[in-house]
Design a protein around this motif. Sequence first.
Motif, PDB file in Angstrom:
ATOM      1  N   UNK A   1      35.343  40.099  37.312  1.00  0.00           N
ATOM      2  CA  UNK A   1      36.747  39.676  37.395  1.00  0.00           C
ATOM      3  C   UNK A   1      36.776  38.150  37.341  1.00  0.00           C
ATOM      4  N   UNK A   2      37.546  37.597  36.401  1.00  0.00           N
ATOM      5  CA  UNK A   2      37.546  36.161  36.139  1.00  0.00           C
ATOM      6  C   UNK A   2      38.883  35.522  36.468  1.00  0.00           C
ATOM      7  N   UNK A   3      38.823  34.324  37.033  1.00  0.00           N
ATOM      8  CA  UNK A   3      40.049  33.546  37.248  1.00  0.00           C
ATOM      9  C   UNK A   3      40.136  32.368  36.277  1.00  0.00           C
ATOM     10  N   UNK A   4      39.117  32.185  35.443  1.00  0.00           N
ATOM     11  CA  UNK A   4      39.170  31.194  34.372  1.00  0.00           C
ATOM     12  C   UNK A   4      39.773  31.860  33.141  1.00  0.00           C
ATOM     13  N   UNK A   5      40.909  31.340  32.687  1.00  0.00           N
ATOM     14  CA  UNK A   5      41.588  31.950  31.548  1.00  0.00           C
ATOM     15  C   UNK A   5      41.388  31.167  30.260  1.00  0.00           C
TER      16      UNK A   5
ATOM     17  N   UNK B   1      40.365  37.326  40.262  1.00  0.00           N
ATOM     18  CA  UNK B   1      40.980  37.023  38.970  1.00  0.00           C
ATOM     19  C   UNK B   1      41.365  38.278  38.211  1.00  0.00           C
ATOM     20  N   UNK B   2      42.296  38.120  37.279  1.00  0.00           N
ATOM     21  CA  UNK B   2      42.752  39.266  36.489  1.00  0.00           C
ATOM     22  C   UNK B   2      42.084  39.320  35.121  1.00  0.00           C
ATOM     23  N   UNK B   3      41.296  38.278  34.788  1.00  0.00           N
ATOM     24  CA  UNK B   3      40.534  38.311  33.548  1.00  0.00           C
ATOM     25  C   UNK B   3      39.334  39.223  33.699  1.00  0.00           C
ATOM     26  N   UNK B   4      38.856  39.798  32.594  1.00  0.00           N
ATOM     27  CA  UNK B   4      37.739  40.743  32.687  1.00  0.00           C
ATOM     28  C   UNK B   4      36.664  40.448  31.652  1.00  0.00           C
TER      29      UNK B   4
ATOM     30  N   UNK C   1      52.980  34.886  39.736  1.00  0.00           N
ATOM     31  CA  UNK C   1      52.351  36.128  40.203  1.00  0.00           C
ATOM     32  C   UNK C   1      50.846  36.097  39.989  1.00  0.00           C
ATOM     33  N   UNK C   2      50.437  35.605  38.818  1.00  0.00           N
ATOM     34  CA  UNK C   2      49.001  35.491  38.550  1.00  0.00           C
ATOM     35  C   UNK C   2      48.359  34.553  39.564  1.00  0.00           C
ATOM     36  N   UNK C   3      49.029  33.433  39.835  1.00  0.00           N
ATOM     37  CA  UNK C   3      48.514  32.471  40.795  1.00  0.00           C
ATOM     38  C   UNK C   3      48.348  33.070  42.177  1.00  0.00           C
ATOM     39  N   UNK C   4      49.336  33.865  42.609  1.00  0.00           N
ATOM     40  CA  UNK C   4      49.254  34.485  43.939  1.00  0.00           C
ATOM     41  C   UNK C   4      48.092  35.470  44.013  1.00  0.00           C
ATOM     42  N   UNK C   5      47.987  36.339  43.015  1.00  0.00           N
ATOM     43  CA  UNK C   5      46.935  37.359  43.022  1.00  0.00           C
ATOM     44  C   UNK C   5      45.562  36.708  42.990  1.00  0.00           C
TER      45      UNK C   5
ATOM     46  N   UNK D   1      28.483  32.073  38.958  1.00  0.00           N
ATOM     47  CA  UNK D   1      29.123  31.306  37.886  1.00  0.00           C
ATOM     48  C   UNK D   1      30.539  30.903  38.292  1.00  0.00           C
ATOM     49  N   UNK D   2      30.905  29.685  37.955  1.00  0.00           N
ATOM     50  CA  UNK D   2      32.251  29.203  38.280  1.00  0.00           C
ATOM     51  C   UNK D   2      33.291  30.028  37.525  1.00  0.00           C
ATOM     52  N   UNK D   3      34.324  30.442  38.230  1.00  0.00           N
ATOM     53  CA  UNK D   3      35.392  31.229  37.608  1.00  0.00           C
ATOM     54  C   UNK D   3      35.213  32.725  37.754  1.00  0.00           C
ATOM     55  N   UNK D   4      34.047  33.161  38.257  1.00  0.00           N
ATOM     56  CA  UNK D   4      33.814  34.589  38.497  1.00  0.00           C
ATOM     57  C   UNK D   4      34.151  34.881  39.951  1.00  0.00           C
TER      58      UNK D   4
END
Length: 755
Positions: free
Chosen positions: A543-547, A443-446, A433-437, A478-481
């Motif tokens: 919103x970040x996709x780097x966890x 990204x779901x990171x903040x 689910x995280x991958x799909x979103x 920035x990478x991951x943002x």
Amino acid sequence: MNIITRHKYLFLFLSILVALPFLIHLPKVKTVDNVDYFTLENHPDVLFYEKFKQIFGNDEFFVIAIKKDPLFTRENLELLKQITNDIEQINGVRKVKSLANVNDTIGEDDFFMVRPFLEDIPEEPDDLNKLKQSALDNPLYLKNFISTDGKTAAIVVSVYEKPEDPGFRKKLLKECDAVLEKYKDRTGKVFKAGWTTTNLYLSQYMKQDIATFIPITYILITLAVFFFFRNIYLTGVAVLNISICMGSTMGLFPIFGITLNNVTTIVPPLVMALALCDIVHIFSHLDRQVLVESGTMEKAIANTLKKVFLPCFLTTLTTAVGFISLYLSDIPPIKDFAVVASCGMIFEFFFSFVFMPPFLLLFNENKIFHKKKDKGTLHSRLKKTSGFVFEYYKPICIAGLALIIASLWLSSMIRVETNLLDYFKRTDKVRQSIGFVETNLAGIGTLDISLVSKTQDGFKSPENLKIIETIQEYSSGLEGVDKVMSFVDFIKDMNQSFHNEDPEKLKIPDSKALIPQYLLLYDSDDIDDFINESFDHARISLRLSHHSTRDQEKMIQSLRQFIDGLNTDDLEIRITGRALQDVNTIDSLVKGQIYSLATAACIIIVIMFFVLRSVSLGFLSIIPNLFPIILNFGIMGALSVSLNTATALIAAVAIGIAVDDTIHFLSQVKSNLMAHQDIKAAVAGAILTKGKAIVLSSLILCIGFGVMAFSRFVPTINFGALSAVIMITAVIGDILILPSAALYLTRWGVKFHKL
């Protein structure tokens, strides 16, 4: 020991009396439906973060993603409206945003108005396509409420913070699932991702682990004892003793106000396995020869206890030291683990020597004492091992040294990080689910940037808004943002609408007078998440996709360096948000690991010197204890296993456990030396006398740790697997490395017999 066997009924009664106050608390053991406990206590960044949330609201959210092709049909947009409205009614939901209720700024020359984006849903395909293009052209919506291909819609659900109700996420998501269930025939597969869902699933997996660990550990330990001793009565006694020990340890949880969490969940199988180790050492001496020499069963058991009491006491002490050293951590669940695990060691020693001996005396001696089998398979293999050590002690020492050097080099490759995605298996629905979103949206990171002006209405000034814009643009690169939003986005949107939707006017107005005018016209609370009422405190949301906390730390350092290079005399700028808390936690974890390991190692080394009363034997004891730990870090580096909340426990736990067999082995070596044997005979005798118990106890610990392979929580799996490997390498250290080192050092003139 004689007093315990002479007054068996008294001590049996007393031991049960000790256990009862803890056992009666077992029904009160609680699990929690969250993992909010992974935070640092009283850290400045934590305190600032809490104040920041009081101004802008709790930043926790989750995304409901629905993919439709085509998405922009009247039916699908009506469906989006219905789901959004239903979720808004759920208790605990702070705010719900989607294309169904988000506001749109519609402008003309020198005027604009705010109205719902889906105020009217058109029916004609051309009008629907225009609506779709309007959504895709709006930077406030893109990757936030709609994917770049226009096929995935997102419902962003913000939740209240309810620390007084640990189960609020579970109830909220249950109601949310009930809403989605009503529309499942029309929505198809729905993906939910965000801290709310991740938090809950982590806690749910922990509960599943407990339900799995305890019965499997019971089954495997029962089979192991029966296989080792081939005695149904000893097996029953061992299981009963372990149950009382484990039950008493678990009874401490409600007494100390500790809950079962993703760290303390490893306590039950760990305590059960360690409790069995002392039992194995006691049972291995219950042979008929001891009974014949002692005359009575009471004296035979008393004599057996005398033989193993001191080594077992020392192993309990060193293991407890290893556990309690983790109390130096600033992370509450690790502190909780330190307390209950070390208390578990006290329980296992007490019940093994106070409850179990009197209980054994209730049986017929023929059912308890076994005939010693000197020529068993294990004995013959130990004898061959002894011969192998004497013949090849030099190559063994060289091989051991080479492994240590290689492991030290490999350990430099260990990544110190916590990665949210790596907590879950690749096939897990949470990870999918995280991958799909994150593939289709953001990204779901903040991470947040707080900006405070020294003057009221400071962020009505174009100069300060341009500073926000500058930081925002840098952050976006920035990478991951994946997505960056601030009050500036709304001002730019207002400015464009005010100038009849002119694309060139999507910028901050140069006139300071225009901004207050825009704010008077803007009748919406959408900006409340990014600016306070007095317009002197602003927020930039990332919103970040780097966890990976390692990647997040690099990102935070880069942002800090960039911000420090700006001319921001009128502003106080500070980075905050969940990602920063995670980075601080892993940093504290590493420091705690170093302090805990150093403390445990120093105390244990002092204990070894004191007990062995020999400088040479004391230094010799260090070798087999460091060997498995260094090898463990080498394996982590080679297999790219990161140092995280679970694996950070390993070294301190391992050094306390690994030293146990060393104590038993060197105690026997010392005894043999005192009987005027030379070092070669002393080592050979120790291998044959203690080898079986060392091998069996290590196998049992491997079983206890191996049970964790059934976990759904990847860090727990890694903890169990690496700990099991440490137990195996500890045996190698005690049976091969330690004797070889002793023989090699003897050649260099070291005298082990001068005690």
